[in-house]
Design an enzyme around this catalytic site. Sequence first.
Site, mmCIF file in Angstrom:
data_model
loop_
_atom_site.group_PDB
_atom_site.id
_atom_site.type_symbol
_atom_site.label_atom_id
_atom_site.label_comp_id
_atom_site.label_asym_id
_atom_site.label_seq_id
_atom_site.Cartn_x
_atom_site.Cartn_y
_atom_site.Cartn_z
ATOM 1 N N ASN A 273 0.878 -1.176 0.000
ATOM 2 C CA ASN A 273 0.000 0.000 0.000
ATOM 3 C C ASN A 273 0.910 1.220 0.000
ATOM 4 O O ASN A 273 1.501 1.562 1.023
ATOM 5 C CB ASN A 273 -0.886 -0.030 1.256
ATOM 6 C CG ASN A 273 -1.675 1.268 1.424
ATOM 7 O OD1 ASN A 273 -1.762 2.069 0.502
ATOM 8 N ND2 ASN A 273 -2.236 1.462 2.609
ATOM 9 N N TRP A 274 1.037 1.839 -1.166
ATOM 10 C CA TRP A 274 1.996 2.950 -1.294
ATOM 11 C C TRP A 274 1.476 4.265 -0.724
ATOM 12 O O TRP A 274 2.217 5.241 -0.659
ATOM 13 C CB TRP A 274 2.380 3.122 -2.775
ATOM 14 C CG TRP A 274 3.476 2.166 -3.186
ATOM 15 C CD1 TRP A 274 3.838 1.011 -2.536
ATOM 16 C CD2 TRP A 274 4.369 2.303 -4.294
ATOM 17 N NE1 TRP A 274 4.891 0.418 -3.192
ATOM 18 C CE2 TRP A 274 5.238 1.177 -4.268
ATOM 19 C CE3 TRP A 274 4.510 3.238 -5.307
ATOM 20 C CZ2 TRP A 274 6.241 0.991 -5.218
ATOM 21 C CZ3 TRP A 274 5.509 3.043 -6.259
ATOM 22 C CH2 TRP A 274 6.368 1.938 -6.211
ATOM 23 N N LYS A 275 0.201 4.298 -0.362
ATOM 24 C CA LYS A 275 -0.370 5.529 0.203
ATOM 25 C C LYS A 275 -0.039 6.717 -0.724
ATOM 26 O O LYS A 275 -0.043 6.567 -1.933
ATOM 27 C CB LYS A 275 0.130 5.734 1.633
ATOM 28 C CG LYS A 275 -0.074 4.477 2.495
ATOM 29 C CD LYS A 275 0.136 4.699 3.954
ATOM 30 C CE LYS A 275 -0.088 3.382 4.692
ATOM 31 N NZ LYS A 275 -0.079 3.503 6.132
ATOM 32 N N HIS B 104 -9.597 1.794 4.452
ATOM 33 C CA HIS B 104 -8.347 1.927 5.221
ATOM 34 C C HIS B 104 -8.574 2.908 6.378
ATOM 35 O O HIS B 104 -9.299 3.892 6.233
ATOM 36 C CB HIS B 104 -7.221 2.418 4.301
ATOM 37 C CG HIS B 104 -5.883 2.340 4.971
ATOM 38 N ND1 HIS B 104 -5.466 3.281 5.874
ATOM 39 C CD2 HIS B 104 -4.900 1.411 4.906
ATOM 40 C CE1 HIS B 104 -4.269 2.934 6.332
ATOM 41 N NE2 HIS B 104 -3.909 1.808 5.742
ATOM 42 N N GLU C 137 -6.863 5.210 7.531
ATOM 43 C CA GLU C 137 -6.523 6.611 7.235
ATOM 44 C C GLU C 137 -7.671 7.295 6.504
ATOM 45 O O GLU C 137 -7.907 8.490 6.687
ATOM 46 C CB GLU C 137 -5.212 6.671 6.435
ATOM 47 C CG GLU C 137 -4.018 6.368 7.336
ATOM 48 C CD GLU C 137 -2.805 5.789 6.633
ATOM 49 O OE1 GLU C 137 -2.719 5.860 5.404
ATOM 50 O OE2 GLU C 137 -1.933 5.247 7.351
ATOM 51 N N GLU D 223 -5.960 -4.388 10.532
ATOM 52 C CA GLU D 223 -4.871 -3.430 10.728
ATOM 53 C C GLU D 223 -5.118 -2.623 12.001
ATOM 54 O O GLU D 223 -5.869 -1.633 11.978
ATOM 55 C CB GLU D 223 -4.796 -2.453 9.553
ATOM 56 C CG GLU D 223 -4.510 -3.106 8.221
ATOM 57 C CD GLU D 223 -3.863 -2.122 7.247
ATOM 58 O OE1 GLU D 223 -2.736 -2.385 6.838
ATOM 59 O OE2 GLU D 223 -4.474 -1.087 6.942
ATOM 60 N N GLY E 160 2.433 2.326 10.703
ATOM 61 C CA GLY E 160 3.478 3.349 10.564
ATOM 62 C C GLY E 160 4.211 3.674 11.852
ATOM 63 O O GLY E 160 4.945 4.655 11.916
ATOM 64 N N SER F 16 2.985 -2.109 10.282
ATOM 65 C CA SER F 16 4.421 -2.247 10.552
ATOM 66 C C SER F 16 4.978 -3.624 10.232
ATOM 67 O O SER F 16 5.919 -4.082 10.868
ATOM 68 C CB SER F 16 4.748 -1.858 12.003
ATOM 69 O OG SER F 16 4.464 -0.486 12.220
ATOM 70 N N GLY G 298 2.675 -1.145 4.264
ATOM 71 C CA GLY G 298 2.806 0.252 3.863
ATOM 72 C C GLY G 298 4.257 0.616 3.612
ATOM 73 O O GLY G 298 4.803 0.396 2.530
ATOM 74 N N GLY G 299 4.911 1.176 4.626
ATOM 75 C CA GLY G 299 6.265 1.710 4.481
ATOM 76 C C GLY G 299 7.245 0.734 3.842
ATOM 77 O O GLY G 299 8.061 1.131 2.996
HETATM 78 P P1 PGA Z 1 2.627 0.318 7.553
HETATM 79 O O1 PGA Z 1 1.194 0.593 6.885
HETATM 80 O O2 PGA Z 1 3.105 -1.020 7.018
HETATM 81 O O3 PGA Z 1 3.489 1.465 7.092
HETATM 82 O O4 PGA Z 1 2.434 0.273 9.027
HETATM 83 C C1 PGA Z 1 0.282 -0.450 6.687
HETATM 84 C C2 PGA Z 1 -1.003 0.098 6.147
HETATM 85 O O5 PGA Z 1 -1.415 1.184 6.555
HETATM 86 O O6 PGA Z 1 -1.636 -0.548 5.296
#
Ligand code: PGA
Length: 250
Positions: free
Chosen positions: A10-12, A93, A95, A163, A169, A208, A229-230
């Site tokens: 997930n590149w956000k 998600h 966010e 999640e 993050g 994470s 994500g990251g």
């Molecule tokens: P993260 O993000 O791996 O950077 O914690 C995961 C996500 O929000 O899907």
Amino acid sequence: MAKKFLITGNWKMHGLAASLREIGAIAGHAAQCSGVDVAICCPATLIERAARYAPTLTIGGQDCHSQVQGAHTGEVAAAMLADAGARLTIVGHSERRSDNGETDAIVKAKAEAARAAGLGAILCVGETEAQRDAGQAASVVLAQLLGSMPDGAGCDWLTIAYEPVWAIGTGRVPAAADVAEMHQLIRSQLAASLGEDGDAMRILYGGSMKASNAAELLAVPNVDGGLVGGASLTADAFCPIIDAAAQLQR
Ligand code: PGA
């Protein structure tokens, strides 16, 4: 029931044209790990180029609108994602739930819109730290799951992602036992609602996940992959997670 792992990046709000080389490297690596499904959910602006650049890799979006089309400036419809080359999209998600006030009803409608456009959907649920501290993690996640579950849910197109918001993050991950408990709870609810389809539906863990913890998280019962994500932004960080899944391959 054994399921093929799905490792999804997930590149956000990250990624410009220069990032396509990471997508190419990830696609090359994924092609060597046929026992693992791999996808990258990139920004809408990159979907078409990513799909052309890496035709063997599943490219996804990160959100879609609930309506087919209309006067919604700045929004992207599911059919537009599909038209650009996406094969799935994330919906709900945390966010988006927090930044954009997306309710369970909105998330449900978005998942249904994705399905109607021929896309797979990864539906996210997860509790905040305050909710976990208050002992409400299970009830919050179950309420989100039930409230966001699209009509016509099936394991052929829908995936659930658990999640915990406090793990996204932050570098913090729940204990394996807590992940196991939540994934079992989600599994039981899916099986109760959907029968065999609920047993067969993949449940991803997200928050994470990285090379150093992927093997432990993916080994937890009812963890059928990761939403990353990251650690999905570069092939160097992401490919070892694909490898961890390949080694545990069921
Ligand atoms: P993260 O993000 O791996 O950077 O914690 C995961 C996500 O929000 O899907």
